[in-house]
Design a protein around this motif. Structure first.
Motif, short mmCIF file in Angstrom:
data_model
loop_
_atom_site.label_atom_id
_atom_site.label_comp_id
_atom_site.label_asym_id
_atom_site.label_seq_id
_atom_site.Cartn_x
_atom_site.Cartn_y
_atom_site.Cartn_z
N ASP A 245 42.27 44.15 46.03
CA ASP A 245 42.25 43.54 44.72
C ASP A 245 41.51 44.51 43.71
OD1 ASP A 245 43.21 41.68 42.63
OD2 ASP A 245 42.06 40.14 43.59
N SER A 246 42.02 44.74 42.54
CA SER A 246 41.12 45.50 41.75
C SER A 246 39.96 45.06 40.98
CB SER A 246 42.16 45.93 40.49
OG SER A 246 42.26 44.79 39.59
N ILE A 247 39.02 45.60 40.52
CA ILE A 247 37.74 45.28 39.77
C ILE A 247 38.21 44.18 38.73
CG2 ILE A 247 37.53 47.35 38.67
CD1 ILE A 247 34.45 46.65 38.49
N ASP A 248 39.37 44.66 38.01
CA ASP A 248 39.57 43.77 36.73
C ASP A 248 39.98 42.33 37.19
OD1 ASP A 248 39.28 46.11 35.38
OD2 ASP A 248 41.45 46.46 35.12
N TYR A 249 40.75 42.30 38.17
CA TYR A 249 41.32 40.91 38.77
C TYR A 249 40.22 40.17 39.30
CZ TYR A 249 46.16 42.08 37.57
OH TYR A 249 47.45 42.29 36.78
N ALA A 250 39.27 41.07 40.30
CA ALA A 250 38.47 40.32 41.15
C ALA A 250 37.12 39.88 40.29
CB ALA A 250 38.13 41.31 42.23
N VAL A 251 36.97 40.59 39.34
CA VAL A 251 35.39 40.42 38.77
C VAL A 251 35.68 40.44 37.16
CG1 VAL A 251 33.18 41.18 38.15
CG2 VAL A 251 34.22 41.42 40.70
N MET A 252 36.23 41.35 36.80
CA MET A 252 36.05 41.55 35.23
C MET A 252 36.88 40.58 34.17
SD MET A 252 33.83 43.93 34.81
CE MET A 252 33.98 43.96 33.06
N GLU A 253 37.91 39.93 34.70
CA GLU A 253 38.68 38.75 34.01
C GLU A 253 37.96 37.52 34.33
OE1 GLU A 253 42.88 39.24 34.93
OE2 GLU A 253 43.00 41.00 34.33
N ASN A 254 37.14 37.38 35.07
CA ASN A 254 36.48 36.04 35.42
C ASN A 254 34.96 36.00 34.91
OD1 ASN A 254 39.02 35.14 36.86
ND2 ASN A 254 38.37 36.59 38.31
#
Length: 468
Positions: A245-254
């Motif tokens: 998973d990318s940092i965007d999907y795993a963290v930044m979007e949440n």
């Protein structure tokens, strides 16, 4: 307030859209595309005022990454080897664990190794401006002020249109042209640069809260890591179980702690040959010429030739890339289809997507200059003081002829010193090793003969580089 800042260089990509320049085992971040430095070196040099960098790469590239950083005096804090590709969220987690071993309050500046930034001073000032914000456990990303309605990038929507740092409203995928035009006109949307600043512990906390599986498996992989020469090898079994998973999907979007700072620094991810053409210097007709190239009545072309003369006549908007083993000809508007060529090479069992004809090794390089049934000719270059492994072959014999430099040759425990125009024969099955004991490069011609000439016909007995 003084900050302990660790640049994190993510160097795990394969750059398939820049084939045939970029290959799986020699990707674009290791190439000199826009200057006399490789893209990896350019990335490291942007943040030389901080701590030594932490690099994350795959095992295949480890010696090239280490050598390129050493060439510019950037001996890294750590070079972490990913046993399998698991995207940016796990890779950054490994870097965070490494930084925390150095300093419990470490701040990370996360940079992909294959981007271009033309205004380095402006970028450095942008990094410095958000360090205090990151101390409040905010996760800061840089949004690039769009210069046009680009459909090849993802976008970040800021919560306001002030043009200063603000909270993140949302991340959006690559849009169609009409949507991209709306984004640009709104003043609230920025290109997603993939660059971040945050405290190592803050990132790990948010990763644990939003994607505990990635956190658990990367932590386990790090806790069971081993040292191998200058490299850190994380546990393969544990890391393989981490979600991809990318940092965007795993963290930044949440996360609720995401912030975006708009920047205008001449940024490009050089994700295609059309993007590369945009960032390179052009002549009065808009042509980029790299190598032995002549344009006649041609406009807006990018032509690169590695080892032969190339002429264009009466053409425009063409990409022509010539390497020692492949030639690509494409219209600038169709360069995204280069991936289809790479897929064809994979599906048909060819190797041109993996390696260049000239292959780099930790001891030097070899160039397969001729081959036929039961024979192959290579040009081998060995660095001063370097040595190949002690090895033998089951299916081939070899004949070495020294072109320049000095060679120390060991054959079945007998050592011989060879100089220019001298040669030695290595019988099939003989244990042998080649060393350059001199102060200048050793260059020799190797003629192989036998029933099988593949690189996997090597039995290594000793190797200073830890290869088996």
């Amino acid at each position: 307030m003084e900050h302990k800042v660790y640049p994190v260089i993510l160097s795990g990509g394969s750059g398939t859209r820049l084939w045939p320049l970029s290959r799986k085992h020699y990707p674009k971040q290791l190439l000199k595309l826009t200057s006399s430095y490789t893209m990896l070196q350019e990335t490291a040099l942007r943040l030389t005022g901080f701590e030594k960098p932490i690099a994350v790469c795959n095992d295949t590239h480890r010696f090239m990454v280490a050598e390129q950083l050493q060439e510019i005096g950037q001996n890294p804090t750590a070079i972490i080897l990913e046993p399998v590709a698991r995207n940016t969220a796990p890779a950054i987690a490994l870097a965070a664990f490494a930084a925390l071993e150095q300093n419990a309050d470490a701040t990370l500046v996360v940079l992909p190794a294959d981007h271009v930034i033309e205004d380095v001073n402006a970028f450095q000032n942008a990094v410095l401006s958000v360090l205090d914000v990151a101390q409040n456990d905010s996760l800061v990303t840089f949004g690039v002020v769009p210069s046009k309605p680009e459909t090849g990038y993802g976008y970040i929507q800021a919560s306001d249109d002030s043009g200063t740092i603000s909270s993140i409203a949302q991340f959006v995928e690559k849009p169609d042209l009409i949507t991209a035009e709306h984004y640009v006109n709104s003043g609230k949307f920025y290109w997603n640069s993939g660059m971040f600043v945050f405290k190592a512990q803050a990132y790990l906390n948010e990763l644990s809260n939003n994607n505990p599986d990635i956190y658990k498996h990367t932590k386990m992989a790090w806790d069971n890591s081993t040292r191998d020469l200058d490299f850190i090898r994380v546990d393969k079994e544990a890391f393989s179980q981490s979600p991809d998973d990318s940092i965007d999907y795993a963290v930044m979007e949440n996360t609720r702690k995401g912030m975006v700072l708009p920047i205008n620094v001449g940024w490009s991810d050089v994700g295609s040959f059309s993007a590369l053409w945009e960032v390179l210097d052009k002549d009065e007709s808009g042509n980029v010429s790299l190598g032995d190239v002549k344009h006649i009545d041609s406009n807006n072309c990018l032509v690169q030739s590695e080892n032969q003369f190339v002429a264009t006549i009466g053409v425009q908007d063409l990409i022509v890339i010539g390497t020692k083993d492949s030639i690509l000809v494409a219209h600038k508007d169709e360069v995204q289809k280069v991936k289809e060529v790479v897929n064809h090479l994979k599906n048909t069992g060819r190797t041109e997507h993996l390696l260049h004809r000239e292959v780099y090794r930790p001891w030097g390089s070899y160039d397969s200059i001729e081959s036929g049934k039961r024979y192959q000719v290579k040009r081998i270059v060995v660095k001063p003081g370097a040595s190949l492994s002690l090895q033998m072959h089951h299916h081939r014999a070899e004949h070495w002829i020294v072109v320049s430099g000095t060679a120390l040759v060991e054959v079945d425990a007998k050592e011989t010193l060879l100089t220019e125009n001298e040669s030695v024969y290595i019988p099939l099955g003989a244990t042998h090793r080649l060393t350059n004991p001199g102060k200048i490069q050793l260059e020799l011609i190797e003629v192989q003969s036998g029933s099988y000439l593949g690189e996997d016909d090597i039995v290594r007995f000793e190797d200073v580089f830890g290869r088996c």
